[in-house]
Each structure stands twice: as C-alpha cells, then as structure tokens.
Design an enzyme around this catalytic site. Structure first.
Site, mmCIF file in Angstrom:
data_model
loop_
_atom_site.group_PDB
_atom_site.id
_atom_site.type_symbol
_atom_site.label_atom_id
_atom_site.label_comp_id
_atom_site.label_asym_id
_atom_site.label_seq_id
_atom_site.Cartn_x
_atom_site.Cartn_y
_atom_site.Cartn_z
ATOM 1 N N ASP A 45 20.908 36.397 -29.876
ATOM 2 C CA ASP A 45 21.364 37.733 -30.542
ATOM 3 C C ASP A 45 20.507 38.738 -30.268
ATOM 4 O OD1 ASP A 45 23.693 36.501 -31.216
ATOM 5 O OD2 ASP A 45 22.761 35.700 -33.189
ATOM 6 N N HIS A 50 19.039 44.553 -28.226
ATOM 7 C CA HIS A 50 18.438 45.222 -27.469
ATOM 8 C C HIS A 50 19.777 46.134 -26.558
ATOM 9 C CE1 HIS A 50 14.812 43.350 -28.141
ATOM 10 N NE2 HIS A 50 14.104 44.365 -27.893
ATOM 11 N N ASN A 121 22.961 45.021 -37.023
ATOM 12 C CA ASN A 121 22.781 44.058 -37.985
ATOM 13 C C ASN A 121 22.251 44.464 -39.051
ATOM 14 O OD1 ASN A 121 22.832 41.818 -36.659
ATOM 15 N ND2 ASN A 121 20.978 41.365 -36.072
ATOM 16 N N GLU A 122 21.231 45.469 -39.283
ATOM 17 C CA GLU A 122 20.882 45.757 -40.612
ATOM 18 C C GLU A 122 19.688 47.030 -40.509
ATOM 19 O OE1 GLU A 122 18.011 43.661 -39.050
ATOM 20 O OE2 GLU A 122 19.111 42.272 -40.181
ATOM 21 N N ARG A 147 12.338 48.032 -58.145
ATOM 22 C CA ARG A 147 10.747 47.585 -57.801
ATOM 23 C C ARG A 147 10.626 46.261 -57.180
ATOM 24 N NH1 ARG A 147 11.094 50.130 -62.662
ATOM 25 N NH2 ARG A 147 9.913 52.120 -63.074
ATOM 26 N N ASP A 149 9.638 44.042 -53.208
ATOM 27 C CA ASP A 149 9.269 43.928 -51.720
ATOM 28 C C ASP A 149 10.033 44.975 -50.857
ATOM 29 O OD1 ASP A 149 7.681 42.048 -52.860
ATOM 30 O OD2 ASP A 149 8.309 40.561 -51.394
ATOM 31 N N ALA A 184 13.087 40.389 -53.509
ATOM 32 C CA ALA A 184 12.141 39.949 -54.303
ATOM 33 C C ALA A 184 11.947 41.246 -55.584
ATOM 34 C CB ALA A 184 10.736 39.649 -53.783
HETATM 35 P P1 NAP Z 1 13.713 37.364 -33.976
HETATM 36 O O1 NAP Z 1 12.604 37.224 -34.981
HETATM 37 O O2 NAP Z 1 13.832 36.673 -32.756
HETATM 38 O O3 NAP Z 1 15.077 37.161 -34.850
HETATM 39 C C1 NAP Z 1 15.220 36.149 -36.010
HETATM 40 C C2 NAP Z 1 16.504 35.381 -35.591
HETATM 41 O O4 NAP Z 1 17.579 35.999 -36.311
HETATM 42 C C3 NAP Z 1 16.683 34.935 -34.603
HETATM 43 O O5 NAP Z 1 16.960 33.721 -34.396
HETATM 44 C C4 NAP Z 1 17.863 35.566 -34.095
HETATM 45 O O6 NAP Z 1 18.549 34.867 -32.962
HETATM 46 C C5 NAP Z 1 18.576 35.761 -35.223
HETATM 47 N N1 NAP Z 1 19.806 36.753 -35.253
HETATM 48 C C6 NAP Z 1 19.626 38.192 -34.898
HETATM 49 N N2 NAP Z 1 20.951 38.677 -35.258
HETATM 50 C C7 NAP Z 1 21.618 37.556 -36.090
HETATM 51 C C8 NAP Z 1 22.945 37.844 -36.509
HETATM 52 N N3 NAP Z 1 23.639 38.829 -36.282
HETATM 53 N N4 NAP Z 1 23.233 36.441 -37.171
HETATM 54 C C9 NAP Z 1 22.562 35.361 -37.102
HETATM 55 N N5 NAP Z 1 21.348 35.393 -36.518
HETATM 56 C C10 NAP Z 1 20.669 36.358 -35.913
HETATM 57 O O7 NAP Z 1 14.039 38.983 -33.925
HETATM 58 P P2 NAP Z 1 15.003 39.727 -32.831
HETATM 59 O O8 NAP Z 1 15.623 38.672 -32.122
HETATM 60 O O9 NAP Z 1 14.595 40.952 -32.217
HETATM 61 O O10 NAP Z 1 16.053 40.032 -33.954
HETATM 62 C C11 NAP Z 1 16.042 40.996 -34.818
HETATM 63 C C12 NAP Z 1 16.568 40.484 -36.222
HETATM 64 O O11 NAP Z 1 15.860 39.523 -36.782
HETATM 65 C C13 NAP Z 1 17.066 41.551 -37.143
HETATM 66 O O12 NAP Z 1 17.922 42.401 -36.912
HETATM 67 C C14 NAP Z 1 16.861 40.717 -38.282
HETATM 68 O O13 NAP Z 1 18.244 40.622 -38.777
HETATM 69 C C15 NAP Z 1 16.153 39.416 -38.129
HETATM 70 N N6 NAP Z 1 15.150 39.124 -39.007
HETATM 71 C C16 NAP Z 1 15.452 37.827 -39.905
HETATM 72 C C17 NAP Z 1 14.392 37.731 -40.709
HETATM 73 C C18 NAP Z 1 14.593 36.470 -41.624
HETATM 74 O O14 NAP Z 1 15.710 35.773 -41.284
HETATM 75 N N7 NAP Z 1 13.744 36.155 -42.441
HETATM 76 C C19 NAP Z 1 13.237 38.437 -40.784
HETATM 77 C C20 NAP Z 1 12.943 39.504 -40.041
HETATM 78 C C21 NAP Z 1 14.205 39.752 -38.881
HETATM 79 P P3 NAP Z 1 18.118 34.773 -31.489
HETATM 80 O O15 NAP Z 1 17.137 33.677 -31.583
HETATM 81 O O16 NAP Z 1 19.502 34.166 -30.598
HETATM 82 O O17 NAP Z 1 17.496 36.080 -30.923
#
Ligand code: NAP
Ligand code: MN
Length: 264
Positions: A45, A50, A121-122, A147, A149, A184
């Site tokens: 994803d 990207h 995503n967000e 107030r 995180d 939080a």
């Molecule tokens: P990453 O750290 O590799 O992504 C975190 C995980 O989110 C990966 O397993 C990714 O899947 C999954 N993901 C991304 N979009 C998703 C969706 N629409 N539905 C379900 N899972 C999804 O970083 P990245 O690959 O660059 O992705 C950036 C995204 O990471 C951000 O948009 C944010 O949503 C997410 N993120 C999650 C957390 C958390 O869950 N605590 C914290 C920070 C960011 P893939 O392995 O297939 O890439």
C-alpha cells in the site's frame, strides 16, 4: 494506452516490473512514466501512496492498480501469481474504475502563505517534545480545545491504516466523508475532549488552530512536513477523487475481512 509502473524496488517487485513491461509492450501498450493512463504499483500500500503522489496533478486522467509482493494490501490487492491475468485484463478489457474520496488539506501561515495537499490515507499533526494544544473548529464553530499527542484526519480508504490503529472506525469508501481521530487526548477535571472519532460529510470542514507558537510535525500520507508560524489547517473532502482500475470484484468488506480477520 500508456502505462507506468511504480516498484517498491525490492528484487521481487523489480522482477515483476520487468515482466509486466515486456508483456504489456507485447500487447502494443506504451511505457510512459509522465502521462500514463494506468499506473501499476508493485509492492505494498505504501508503494501505491508513492504512485498516487507522483501523479496527483492528473488524477482525472489516470487509474491505479496494485500488486502486493508482501501481505495483501487495501490498494495493492492483486497477487504476483495473477500478473498474467492482470496484464490480459489491462490489454483486452474495457477499463472500469471505482472512485474513492480524498482529503484536502489547506495550510495557512501567519505570513498569508497557503499550501494545499491531497491525502489518499490521512494527514496527521503532532508537536514534537510538548503536548499538542489546538482549537478544533467544525464548520467555523469552536468545538473543543484539544490537548494530547496529536490528531489524525483520514479518508475512508485510509481508515484501515493509521486511523484504525488509533481506534477510529472503518469507513466504506463509497461514503464521501473524512474522519477526525484523537491521539491520546488529555482528559481530566480541567481538560475535556469528546473522546470519540468524528465522521464528517462532504461540504463540512474542520479547522485546527494552534493556541500558541509551536512547531508542528505534519504528515500527509508518507510525506513529513515541519510547520512553523502556523495560522490554521483546514480539512475537507476534496473535489478531486482517486480512480482505481477494477477488473474483478473484490469488495471492500472482503478486503477488511481478509486483512484483519482471517484469510482462509
Ligand atoms: P509503513 O510504516 O510501511 O506503513 C505502515 C503500514 O500501513 C504498512 O503495513 C502499510 O502497508 C499499511 N497501510 C498503508 N496504507 C494502508 C491502508 N489504506 N489500509 C491499511 N493499511 C495500510 O509506511 P508507508 O508504507 O509509507 O505507509 C504510510 C502510512 O503508514 C501512512 O499513511 C499511515 O496510514 C501508516 N502509518 C500507520 C501507523 C500505525 O498504524 N500506527 C503509524 C504511522 C503511519 P504496506 O506494508 O502494504 O505498505
Ligand atoms: Mn509500507
């Protein structure tokens, strides 16, 4: 038809990319990274995020499709073993697309400068080292002083990503909406927030206003931004939409089931 391929750049994704290019060119399609009609993302994803940002200036002209070389993804829902089937579909089938809503983020600085971003995503906002303090306005009306995180504003298709980890709801991407989720929050006898995630419809907006001069860390999908002299950040459902090429049904709730509940 012109196509482009975005690879996560690991050896399996690169190998599949080479194969896909060969197959698609054999069918008479043209490889074009700048003006593609279809973008095939190979990886996860994250790879599709990207690809989305690379082509976000021409969303009305491009359709995305994703192959996952790791675990099943929400955007990357084709298996590597289905490559030939996908290539045949792209070359021979009428392109049908589904459209998902996006989040528009407008950052206003005290200088009067303003930048716009689109999130698939967000967007998140945090403040390094100190508690984030921000006023939250809904449609121009003060709702609460937050107030804690940080705050996360997600699209329906992004609701299964960071938003889900924060305890937000999963929203079907047919809904034109965005969701505000707390990270939080501080809640005690003095400080109060609603505590629940809020789901806002199209044509509503949410504005975050800093209470003091803080430095903010913002993210838009995988992109990190540092904001100084922030006046406000406004969020609403964007008028632009993202288009995904659909060659077979794979309903959203099935993807949710297969990703989070069980895959047998
Ligand atoms: P990453 O750290 O590799 O992504 C975190 C995980 O989110 C990966 O397993 C990714 O899947 C999954 N993901 C991304 N979009 C998703 C969706 N629409 N539905 C379900 N899972 C999804 O970083 P990245 O690959 O660059 O992705 C950036 C995204 O990471 C951000 O948009 C944010 O949503 C997410 N993120 C999650 C957390 C958390 O869950 N605590 C914290 C920070 C960011 P893939 O392995 O297939 O890439
Ligand atoms: Mn990733």
């Amino acid at each position: 038809m012109k196509f482009s391929i975005q690879s996560r750049r690991d050896s399996q994704s690169n190998e599949l990319k080479k194969l896909a290019i060969t197959y698609l060119q054999e069918f008479g399609l043209t490889y074009d990274d700048d003006q593609p009609d279809i973008v095939i993302s190979i990886g996860g994803d994250g790879t599709l995020l990207h690809a989305f940002h690379r082509h976000s200036e021409r969303l009305d002209k491009v359709a995305f499709v994703g192959i996952h070389t790791g675990h099943l993804g929400f955007y990357a829902d084709w298996k590597p073993s289905e490559l030939e089937k996908l290539v045949l579909s792209i070359a021979k089938k009428e392109l049908t697309v589904v459209e998902y809503p996006l989040l528009e983020v407008t950052v206003h600085h005290k200088s009067g400068d303003c930048e716009k971003y689109l999130a698939l995503n967000e967007a998140t906002i945090k403040s390094p080292d100190v508690t984030l303090v921000m006023d939250i306005e809904l449609n121009g009306n003060q709702f609460e002083r937050f107030r804690g995180d940080g705050l996360c504003l997600s699209t329906p298709s992004g609701s299964t990503a960071y938003n889900k980890a924060l305890g937000g709801a999963i929203i079907h991407p047919n809904l034109q909406a965005f969701q505000l989720t707390e990270m939080a929050s501080i809640n005690n006898r003095v400080f109060r927030t609603v505590g629940s995630s809020l789901v806002l419809p199209a044509h509503h907006n949410c504005t975050l206003k800093p209470v003091s001069d803080q430095k903010f860390n913002m993210t838009v999908d995988h992109i990190h931004l540092i904001q100084h002299d922030l006046e406000s950040v406004k969020f609403n459902v964007a008028s632009e939409r993202v288009r995904f090429a659909r060659f077979r049904p794979f309903p959203f709730w099935e993807r949710v089931h297969d990703s989070f509940v069980s895959n047998d």
